[in-house]
Scaffold this motif. Structure first.
Motif, PDB file in Angstrom:
ATOM      1  N   GLY A 200      14.780  -1.224 -34.856  1.00  0.00           N
ATOM      2  CA  GLY A 200      15.141  -0.092 -34.144  1.00  0.00           C
ATOM      3  C   GLY A 200      13.965  -0.063 -32.858  1.00  0.00           C
ATOM      4  N   SER A 201      12.889  -0.752 -33.312  1.00  0.00           N
ATOM      5  CA  SER A 201      11.615  -0.481 -32.123  1.00  0.00           C
ATOM      6  C   SER A 201      10.712  -1.600 -32.335  1.00  0.00           C
TER       7      SER A 201
ATOM      8  N   SER B 276       8.011  -1.003 -32.620  1.00  0.00           N
ATOM      9  CA  SER B 276       6.979  -0.606 -33.670  1.00  0.00           C
ATOM     10  C   SER B 276       7.157  -0.979 -35.170  1.00  0.00           C
ATOM     11  N   ASP B 277       8.379  -1.457 -35.391  1.00  0.00           N
ATOM     12  CA  ASP B 277       8.896  -1.755 -36.765  1.00  0.00           C
ATOM     13  C   ASP B 277       8.685  -3.343 -37.084  1.00  0.00           C
TER      14      ASP B 277
ATOM     15  N   HIS C 152      19.894   4.738 -31.556  1.00  0.00           N
ATOM     16  CA  HIS C 152      20.108   5.826 -30.543  1.00  0.00           C
ATOM     17  C   HIS C 152      19.707   5.609 -29.367  1.00  0.00           C
ATOM     18  N   ARG C 153      18.984   4.750 -28.898  1.00  0.00           N
ATOM     19  CA  ARG C 153      18.632   4.339 -27.575  1.00  0.00           C
ATOM     20  C   ARG C 153      19.592   3.218 -26.678  1.00  0.00           C
TER      21      ARG C 153
ATOM     22  N   GLY D 262      16.202  -3.354 -39.820  1.00  0.00           N
ATOM     23  CA  GLY D 262      15.232  -2.498 -40.264  1.00  0.00           C
ATOM     24  C   GLY D 262      15.091  -1.123 -39.341  1.00  0.00           C
ATOM     25  N   ALA D 263      14.974  -0.008 -40.022  1.00  0.00           N
ATOM     26  CA  ALA D 263      14.846   1.221 -38.949  1.00  0.00           C
ATOM     27  C   ALA D 263      13.993   2.329 -39.801  1.00  0.00           C
ATOM     28  N   GLY D 264      13.557   3.015 -38.934  1.00  0.00           N
ATOM     29  CA  GLY D 264      12.768   4.215 -39.547  1.00  0.00           C
ATOM     30  C   GLY D 264      13.247   5.415 -39.286  1.00  0.00           C
TER      31      GLY D 264
ATOM     32  N   VAL E 211      12.039   1.563 -43.129  1.00  0.00           N
ATOM     33  CA  VAL E 211      10.656   1.298 -42.361  1.00  0.00           C
ATOM     34  C   VAL E 211       9.825   2.665 -42.848  1.00  0.00           C
TER      35      VAL E 211
HETATM   36  C1  RP5 Z   1      13.432   4.226 -35.133  1.00  0.00           C
HETATM   37  O1  RP5 Z   1      12.573   5.199 -34.747  1.00  0.00           O
HETATM   38  C2  RP5 Z   1      12.797   2.884 -35.205  1.00  0.00           C
HETATM   39  O2  RP5 Z   1      13.326   2.177 -36.147  1.00  0.00           O
HETATM   40  C3  RP5 Z   1      11.391   3.450 -35.443  1.00  0.00           C
HETATM   41  O3  RP5 Z   1      11.133   3.144 -37.116  1.00  0.00           O
HETATM   42  C4  RP5 Z   1      11.337   4.789 -35.401  1.00  0.00           C
HETATM   43  C5  RP5 Z   1      10.131   5.046 -34.001  1.00  0.00           C
HETATM   44  O4  RP5 Z   1      10.488   4.389 -33.053  1.00  0.00           O
HETATM   45  P1  RP5 Z   1       9.353   4.233 -31.879  1.00  0.00           P
HETATM   46  O5  RP5 Z   1       9.178   5.628 -31.407  1.00  0.00           O
HETATM   47  O6  RP5 Z   1       8.110   3.786 -32.526  1.00  0.00           O
HETATM   48  O7  RP5 Z   1      10.110   3.342 -30.688  1.00  0.00           O
HETATM   49  O8  RP5 Z   1      14.460   4.339 -34.280  1.00  0.00           O
END
Ligand code: RP5
Length: 190
Positions: free
Chosen positions: A32-33, A35-36, A62-63, A86-88, A110
């Motif tokens: 998702g990012s 950051s993952d 979501h983005r 993977g996502a958080g 995550v």
């Molecule tokens: C989720 O939001 C992503 O998978 C990530 O774990 C979390 C934070 O995303 P960033 O704000 O670091 O881009 O969509």
């Protein structure tokens, strides 16, 4: 709007199979990012170790919802055998990918700062019946195991890969057998 794309445009994930027959990814790794990546790179490391053709990219539920759907809708046609996602947080990515493809989705929760990844775990593992996401442990262990699971799936139809996987397990067994324990620490007196 998505990175560098015009209104109404979505990313295309088509691969020219005739031009790139040897590099066609069998496993897709998405997150998702960026950051993952600290977590998800553990999956990629395993795929590299086993020589599995793969690709890895950010697809944010979501983005970049339109890109996420395009990725999922083209997954089977592109030859992906599994998607490691993977996502958080409120981690919709694995479930929404699974909703748009019958290619197996392996979900990696995550670890988050606010809720330590329990939020991610529950978001991924609690899929309502009918659309499964195979869910792994929170964090790097989950990313590693998702990739090992993907390798095991591929190994069902690839005897050489199955042998490699067995050797990997045997190596771990030997490493565990070679473990020794230090002497009991002196606990001191209260
Ligand atoms: C989720 O939001 C992503 O998978 C990530 O774990 C979390 C934070 O995303 P960033 O704000 O670091 O881009 O969509």
């Amino acid at each position: 709007m998505c990175f560098g794309l015009g209104e109404g445009e979505t990313l295309k994930f088509d691969i020219d199979h005739e031009k790139h027959p040897m590099t066609q990814a069998l496993i897709g790794v998405v997150m998702g990012s960026s950051s993952d990546w600290d977590t998800m790179q553990h999956a990629v490391q395993i795929l590299q170790q086993f020589g599995i053709p793969h690709d890895a990219r950010v697809v944010s539920a979501h983005r970049m919802p339109d890109d996420m759907f395009a990725y999922a809708e083209s997954a089977a046609e592109r030859g992906l055998q599994a998607i490691i996602a993977g996502a958080g947080g409120a981690a919709h990515l694995p479930g929404m990918l699974a909703a748009k493809t019958v290619v197996p989705v392996l979900g990696v929760p995550v670890q988050t700062k606010a809720l330590s990844g329990v939020d991610s775990l529950h978001s991924i593992v609690q899929m309502p019946k009918g659309v499964p996401v195979a869910t792994f442990a929170i964090g790097p262990a989950g990313a590693t195991n998702a990739a090992l699971f993907a390798v095991a799936m591929l190994a069902n139809h690839d005897p050489a890969l199955r042998q490699k996987l067995a050797a990997f397990r045997a190596e771990q067994t030997e490493a565990a057998r070679a473990m020794t324990l230090p002497p009991v620490a002196s606990l001191g007196k209260a």
